[in-house]
Scaffold this active site. Sequence first.
Site, PDB file in Angstrom:
ATOM      1  CG  ASP A  36      26.175 -25.774 -54.269  1.00  0.00           C
ATOM      2  OD1 ASP A  36      26.437 -25.621 -55.477  1.00  0.00           O
ATOM      3  OD2 ASP A  36      26.910 -25.355 -53.345  1.00  0.00           O
TER       4      ASP A  36
ATOM      5  CE  LYS B 283      28.186 -24.562 -61.442  1.00  0.00           C
ATOM      6  NZ  LYS B 283      28.055 -24.312 -59.995  1.00  0.00           N
TER       7      LYS B 283
ATOM      8  CD  GLU C 237      26.330 -21.539 -58.090  1.00  0.00           C
ATOM      9  OE1 GLU C 237      27.302 -20.764 -57.984  1.00  0.00           O
ATOM     10  OE2 GLU C 237      26.359 -22.574 -58.769  1.00  0.00           O
TER      11      GLU C 237
ATOM     12  CG  ASP D  35      30.514 -18.617 -54.713  1.00  0.00           C
ATOM     13  OD1 ASP D  35      31.488 -19.258 -54.261  1.00  0.00           O
ATOM     14  OD2 ASP D  35      29.495 -19.172 -55.175  1.00  0.00           O
TER      15      ASP D  35
HETATM   16  P1  ADP Z   1      32.847 -24.933 -55.469  1.00  0.00           P
HETATM   17  O1  ADP Z   1      31.800 -23.907 -55.258  1.00  0.00           O
HETATM   18  O2  ADP Z   1      33.826 -24.553 -56.548  1.00  0.00           O
HETATM   19  O3  ADP Z   1      32.312 -26.307 -55.674  1.00  0.00           O
HETATM   20  P2  ADP Z   1      33.582 -24.914 -52.598  1.00  0.00           P
HETATM   21  O4  ADP Z   1      32.757 -23.762 -52.199  1.00  0.00           O
HETATM   22  O5  ADP Z   1      33.188 -26.250 -52.095  1.00  0.00           O
HETATM   23  O6  ADP Z   1      33.813 -24.970 -54.173  1.00  0.00           O
HETATM   24  O7  ADP Z   1      35.081 -24.576 -52.131  1.00  0.00           O
HETATM   25  C1  ADP Z   1      36.133 -25.475 -52.193  1.00  0.00           C
HETATM   26  C2  ADP Z   1      37.423 -24.763 -51.812  1.00  0.00           C
HETATM   27  O8  ADP Z   1      37.346 -24.290 -50.463  1.00  0.00           O
HETATM   28  C3  ADP Z   1      38.660 -25.641 -51.890  1.00  0.00           C
HETATM   29  O9  ADP Z   1      39.681 -24.982 -52.610  1.00  0.00           O
HETATM   30  C4  ADP Z   1      39.055 -25.807 -50.432  1.00  0.00           C
HETATM   31  O10 ADP Z   1      40.469 -25.971 -50.248  1.00  0.00           O
HETATM   32  C5  ADP Z   1      38.607 -24.487 -49.842  1.00  0.00           C
HETATM   33  N1  ADP Z   1      38.482 -24.528 -48.376  1.00  0.00           N
HETATM   34  C6  ADP Z   1      37.703 -25.320 -47.619  1.00  0.00           C
HETATM   35  N2  ADP Z   1      37.912 -25.090 -46.310  1.00  0.00           N
HETATM   36  C7  ADP Z   1      38.859 -24.112 -46.228  1.00  0.00           C
HETATM   37  C8  ADP Z   1      39.519 -23.415 -45.150  1.00  0.00           C
HETATM   38  N3  ADP Z   1      39.275 -23.711 -43.867  1.00  0.00           N
HETATM   39  N4  ADP Z   1      40.438 -22.479 -45.466  1.00  0.00           N
HETATM   40  C9  ADP Z   1      40.716 -22.184 -46.738  1.00  0.00           C
HETATM   41  N5  ADP Z   1      40.129 -22.782 -47.802  1.00  0.00           N
HETATM   42  C10 ADP Z   1      39.214 -23.740 -47.552  1.00  0.00           C
HETATM   43 MG    MG Z   2      29.935 -23.153 -55.064  1.00  0.00          MG
END
Ligand code: ADP
Ligand code: MG
Length: 620
Positions: free
Chosen positions: A28, A91, A192, A216
Amino acid sequence: MARIPIDLSKGKLKEAEKTTDNIIIGIDLGTTNSLVAYLKDGKPNVITDSDGQNTLVPSIIHFEQDNSVIVGTDAIEKLISDPSNTIFSIKRLMAKSFQDVEDFKNFFSYKIIDNDVEDSLVKIRVRDKFYTPVELSAKILEQLKKRIEKSLDVVVSKAVITVPAYFNDAQRQATRDAGKLAGLEVLRIVNEPTAASLAYGIGLDADDVKTVAVYDLGGGTFDISILNIEHGIFEVLATNGDTFLGGDDFDRAIQQYWVSEYGFNLDNNVALSQQLRLAAEAAKKSFSVNTSFETRINDQLCKIDRSTFEKLVKPLVERTIIACGNAIKDAEISIDSIDEVIMVGGSTRMSIVQDFVSDFFQKELNNDLNPDEVVALGAAVQADVLAGNNKDILLLDVTPLSLGIETIGGLMDTIIARNTKVPIKAGREYTTSVDGQKNLKVAVFQGERDLVSDNRKLGEFVLRGIPPMAAGIPKIEIHFLLNADGILNVRAKELRSGVEQTVEMRSPYGISEEEMGRMLLESVQNAKGDIAVRALIEARTEAQTVINASHKFVKQNASILSPEEIDRTILLVQKLEDATSKEDKDIIQACMEDLNEYTTPLAHRALDANISDAMKGKKL
Ligand code: ADP
Ligand code: MG
């Protein structure tokens, strides 16, 4: 017809003893975070760092003084201490031109370069080096590859990489190129939302017929996809979302609340604003379990409770729900025909998000799996299917090698990527490089290398009778149709005049499996060198366009420019010309940038002068 990917083990890989060939990894490659997973004993596993703690690799790349790189968690603090040499959200820039990103260029703290050549893709300048988004993404992929190789003590060479469902052809191809550059043979680019469905086992049963919504919400982006799944085939019915809405906005809401509540002064205080941002994210995350949060920042006790937080962020969540409604409308289905709702992305841990989404869809959510990991887990499931380990899944016929045409400088431009299921239609638009060009040679090749001379030629023909036009004006569409019997039809059509020609190429499949294995192996082994040669040829081609345009500009605006300005422009053009004969793309880029920086204000002035001339009625 080839059924599944070619076995690279038949080639001679350098570290052959270590290669465990049936391992295909799932990746991913996220805007905020990236992960790698693989299937072990029928169960997908995400690989952690060496402490066994973190599964996430933050998608951040920092360049040290000597241009060596730090990728991931260790690069986070550099966002603040050295922002201009720290790359995040790469990205967002994949296969983008400067025009595409102009409106949000202030979002980036690093330098994005555009050479003013129409449609030229962005590059990122770090000190005196220029990088493409492909090269930067490859750094993240290399890190993931290293992580899994260390963890399993094997050499990994094959991967499935996920991309958003809305990624276009060029963005997908760029992602493939990044994989290749990182030393990975990319067996498939998977959407995705498709991966997320697979992680939940949805679509794995060949009899499954389902409509699925995948919600998502990540760090900086939101997307909703509606999929139709029938007999192992995933069709995207609609996508919607907002590329600038994500967890970061929720953090910002808390930060702003504290600033107004406690009167912090953030002017010229980067450290304080960073501290607040981190505390805000911690507060947000804490609400997954607690109802109130407090922390001390610079002797100020900062507090917020969950209900206040939810009031602040409700408008953000509502925006995602509006997008869900639009996606349903575009998919031309009703809400109750949705069978499953799948939650993806770290931000879907927030209960306010879950409540709104289940309310809107009137359904229980699929959210048992870790929302950060679900896409990577699904990529690993898809990888396992490709490895042929899951016999229940229908394998579609795929094209075993990429098909494309030769473009300027002898480069291969892929039109149908390898492993695409057939039958398939695909096309792309090209133009001429010389004024008044009447004929265009279309040479069709098969293979994975960047230079056509390393690939296999299937045939060529000439499109004749293009009406004379200035270079860059004709729109020539090259269209490939590969049918289920493996016959390739190539059509070239100049869209402005309608001139066209269609030619049937000899079968792209008249090639032994051994030969194919060798071609694939060579493409991975030579990826670094190939991409360097491609970058040099592309820089030279771009430079030539800039040189021609500059000559034209000086000639047409001689009356508006001062003699010094003309001399200086010609000098910079000369420097660029000299640079193109060198073997260093960074020097060419730097000269192009110098010229561009110098001439941009002149061009604006010339434009103004021409407009005011026209207003006076002199010209029209
Ligand atoms: P991407 O797909 O953009 O790479 P992710 O799916 O890894 O991103 O998501 C990252 C986001 O998830 C960040 O903004 C992070 O603060 C948020 N996040 C992670 N854990 C929590 C939680 N317990 N509560 C709220 N937001 C969260
Ligand atoms: Mg993602």
